[in-house]
Design a protein around this motif. Sequence first.
Motif, mmCIF file in Angstrom:
data_model
loop_
_atom_site.group_PDB
_atom_site.id
_atom_site.type_symbol
_atom_site.label_atom_id
_atom_site.label_comp_id
_atom_site.label_asym_id
_atom_site.label_seq_id
_atom_site.Cartn_x
_atom_site.Cartn_y
_atom_site.Cartn_z
ATOM 1 N N GLY A 704 31.063 48.409 63.219
ATOM 2 C CA GLY A 704 30.992 47.633 64.459
ATOM 3 C C GLY A 704 32.333 47.190 64.976
ATOM 4 O O GLY A 704 32.415 46.644 66.083
ATOM 5 N N THR A 705 33.395 47.439 64.224
ATOM 6 C CA THR A 705 34.743 47.059 64.666
ATOM 7 C C THR A 705 35.574 48.282 65.042
ATOM 8 O O THR A 705 36.779 48.173 65.214
ATOM 9 N N GLN A 706 34.882 49.434 65.173
ATOM 10 C CA GLN A 706 35.596 50.677 65.475
ATOM 11 C C GLN A 706 35.093 51.283 66.787
ATOM 12 O O GLN A 706 33.947 51.056 67.206
ATOM 13 N N ASP A 707 35.929 52.063 67.396
ATOM 14 C CA ASP A 707 35.537 52.828 68.584
ATOM 15 C C ASP A 707 34.460 53.819 68.194
ATOM 16 O O ASP A 707 34.618 54.553 67.219
ATOM 17 N N SER A 708 33.379 53.850 68.923
ATOM 18 C CA SER A 708 32.238 54.680 68.549
ATOM 19 C C SER A 708 32.520 56.169 68.669
ATOM 20 O O SER A 708 31.812 56.992 68.076
ATOM 21 N N VAL A 709 33.548 56.522 69.410
ATOM 22 C CA VAL A 709 33.884 57.936 69.611
ATOM 23 C C VAL A 709 35.008 58.362 68.663
ATOM 24 O O VAL A 709 34.892 59.332 67.917
ATOM 25 N N THR A 710 36.105 57.606 68.691
ATOM 26 C CA THR A 710 37.271 57.988 67.879
ATOM 27 C C THR A 710 37.197 57.452 66.456
ATOM 28 O O THR A 710 37.929 57.915 65.579
ATOM 29 N N HIS A 711 36.327 56.453 66.238
ATOM 30 C CA HIS A 711 36.180 55.793 64.932
ATOM 31 C C HIS A 711 37.483 55.125 64.479
ATOM 32 O O HIS A 711 37.707 54.946 63.281
#
Length: 973
Positions: A704-711
């Motif tokens: 939940g603390t990461q970009d959903s696309v780039t991770h």
Amino acid sequence: MKKKILLLFLFAFVVKMQSQTIDPLRTKDYEAQEIWVDSIMGSMTIDEKIGQLFMVQAYSNLDEKHEKFITEMIEKYHVGNLIFMQGTPQKQAVLNNKYQALSKLPLMIGFDGEWGLDMRLKNTYRFPWNMTLGAIRNDSLVKQFGEHLGKHCKRLGIHVNFAPVVDININPKNPIIGNRSFGESKENVTQKAIAFTQGMQKYGVMANAKHFPGHGDTAADSHYTLPLLNFDKARLDSIELYPYKKVFDAGIGSVMTAHLNIPSLESNSVLPTSLSKKVVTDLLKNELGFKGLIITDGLNMKGATNYATSAEIDLAAIQAGNDMLLIPQDVPASVNLFKKALELKTFSEEELDFSVRKILKAKYWMGLHQYKPIELENLHEDLNSIEDELLHRTLLKNAITVLKDTKQNIPLVNLENKKIAYVKLGDDTGNYFVNMLKNYTKVDVVRDNNLDGLIKKLKPYNQVIIGFHKSNLHPWKSYKFSQKELVWLQEIAREKNVILDVFASPYSLLQLKTFKNIEGLIVSYQNSKIAQELSAQLIFGVFEANGKLPVSIGDDFKEGSGLKTYSLSRFEYTIPEDVLLSSKKLAEIDQYADTILKEKMAPGFQVLVARKGKVVFNKSYGYHTAKNLRTVKNSDIYDLASLTKILASLPLIMKAEEEEKIPLSASLKDILPSFSNSNKASVSVKEILSHYGKLKAWIPFYVGTQDSVTHKNLPIFYRKKQSNKFNIKVAENLYIRKTYKDSIYKYIKEADQREREGYKYSDLGYYLFKEALENKYEKPLDKLVDQKFYKSLGADRMTYLPLNKFHKSSIVPTEKDNYFRNQLIHGNVHDMGAAMLGGVAGHAGLFANANDVAKIMQMYLQKGFYGGRRYLKEETINKFNHRYYSDEKVRRGLGFDKPQLNPRVKATCGCVSDESFGHSGFTGTYTWADPKSEIVYVFLSNRVYPNMKNRGLIRSNMRTKIQQTIQDAILLE
């Protein structure tokens, strides 16, 4: 009344006469013995008879020239006896068989092995010196030592062992006896000598009392000169001769006559007692009534050789009453002189026959009438057995002596209040001692080349252990303090609370002018590995001190001094057979280790096995990482992962339950009011601990603390540098927003509950337990568990946030993280959720080595007691080590994992009892304790290296296969 006194006198006289007429060479089948002796005597030539008087020196480490010499002695001069000296048992056995085959009559083989065959032979077992044994209160242990030595001698074809030394070492300056004596008390020396003799002669190996009439009270060495004992007959009778009378009565088979100058016994000042008829015949044979074999001390010693030629000395010795000549220097010349004396009638054939008959009787007693060659197979194993080491350990445990303990520091208690330093004195190593000390708590080695510098470095410490270590090579090595060491010792003692542990002769203490400032004083007698390790264990209360001082140290400590200490139920470190486990079977763990490393299931790991409160296997394998740069050490610490649950959270929950702060019946809303309106409000503590509370297995908070696309990690949550807003360290150069902790608990609070009832392993409850415990006790979890458990347990290598306490080099890395922290996780917790809480969580975050994990497990196994302290009530342990939902097929206890109910599940090997308990961890850790077998097992690894997809260790069930091996190692009791 007079008649009564007369009767008592006559009774005493008869008893005395009976004791003096004991024939120790007479066997139970004496009729057969006499027939055998007569048959041989009737066929012997004069030369063959004379040959029986000699015991020639033989070596197994010399060349063919020496072997030819011995062959000539046997074949040409009919020498009937050999004493083997330096060499190896294998070569000695071969030569023994060779020489026996050459001899017309079986050879009597002698040996000088006072503390074991190691006194002369390499690759053989070494037992403690007599001085050490003199400290033992239980004489049956000395008898066991005699039995072991008897078995060793018998196995190697030795028939007479020149032991025990029965000299009473009254003179501390004695250069040759000293440690070879049982001490200065005539009663103690006598009792130990009798016990040893009974043990050795039980196996048909003849004992030999030496050095008659007593070599203890002299400052000279008969190897180099003729020592003077200027005492009157009354003194000799009451002291020096006392043990001889008693060992003669006890049936010792032989005695050794010493080369001494004793004017009250022999007026000729240049005539050694060994060559004196007044001493050997009048005193030894007639007055004392000894009928056993009389053998001279070595005739190569200056105490004898200065008297006359070798041949003249040999003849004088026999004429004096000796039966056998030990290490004669010129057999051919002696044979000629003996024959000439027979011709001149200065020596009779009757005298010759008398000694030869005794020698033959002794050979029969030794079993030489049924001589068999030595079997060479398994010789090394038979002379170096597990039983030997077990006895050695027992002997030393009973010998180590506590002389002073004014501050009641022995054993050391309240470890949470101790800051301990170790200082080494002496010119030998103390590594085994200090390494064992470190098994119990943090001990720092402090050293400096300058006294002022050392005193300054010792300022932070409130307990200093000083080890005085001198060479253990042989008992004649110097045991003295240097002048510098004496000064340093007193200066340290003046400043600090000191325990002095002396790994040398107790006579070394005579150099100390005062003991006033030395609060604790231990004499460990020798600097062997076993002595060092056991003495360290005594300091920490593993076993009681029972030893008594065998000699006096001036007016400060009299002979017989020795304080008794008490046991604290801490771990002992010993060998497997001490707790009826097979060393051979446990060695199979090495084979599993090879497989684990070869198949790269983990780069390295630790395995510990304890039973009955004793650690018997503690070994590290492999490397920290696949780079093979740093080998794993026993002191290295691993990320324990979910073992944190039972090693940090659970003991605190147990304590809180006892104190009614967190009852098992309480619901989540009771212990965390903020959950009152949640879907988890009514879930009980008991259900959470049993993994029966319908909680989700886990939540990947980091996603939940990461970009959903780039991770990639979002900047809104993370910074590379610490600041007020970003102050929670997740990993190196990675800090999370401090408010995110609230988000984690919000996610847990709002997470859906599972609809189905039943077992589901979950981490989430332990996030909540952390909050509850910290709220109840108003302290952070890491500080709380350290204060209540780890410090006093001596678990100094068990900690959260290890980088704050240890150098990185002693912390084993876990994973090469390429999904969240993007670095090698090294010293920071592997678990993502625990990392986002700053490394301290209820379910993960704890680091330790196997040794400290085992301490907690042993405390549980001992029903909450360890190190002299009760941490938890017995009923509490029983309450938590119980399945409450077994009807619903939940195998778990409260916090503890339990053996599988479903055979297809591999939680354990399936070979442990239903009472057993433990846990496993995601990083490749595992620990289990079984009250039935009393076994504690710890396996620590970083199987997640290089990444968590490395599941070979799990798929292979390697941890539980090792557990099966441990169980299979149990020997029949």
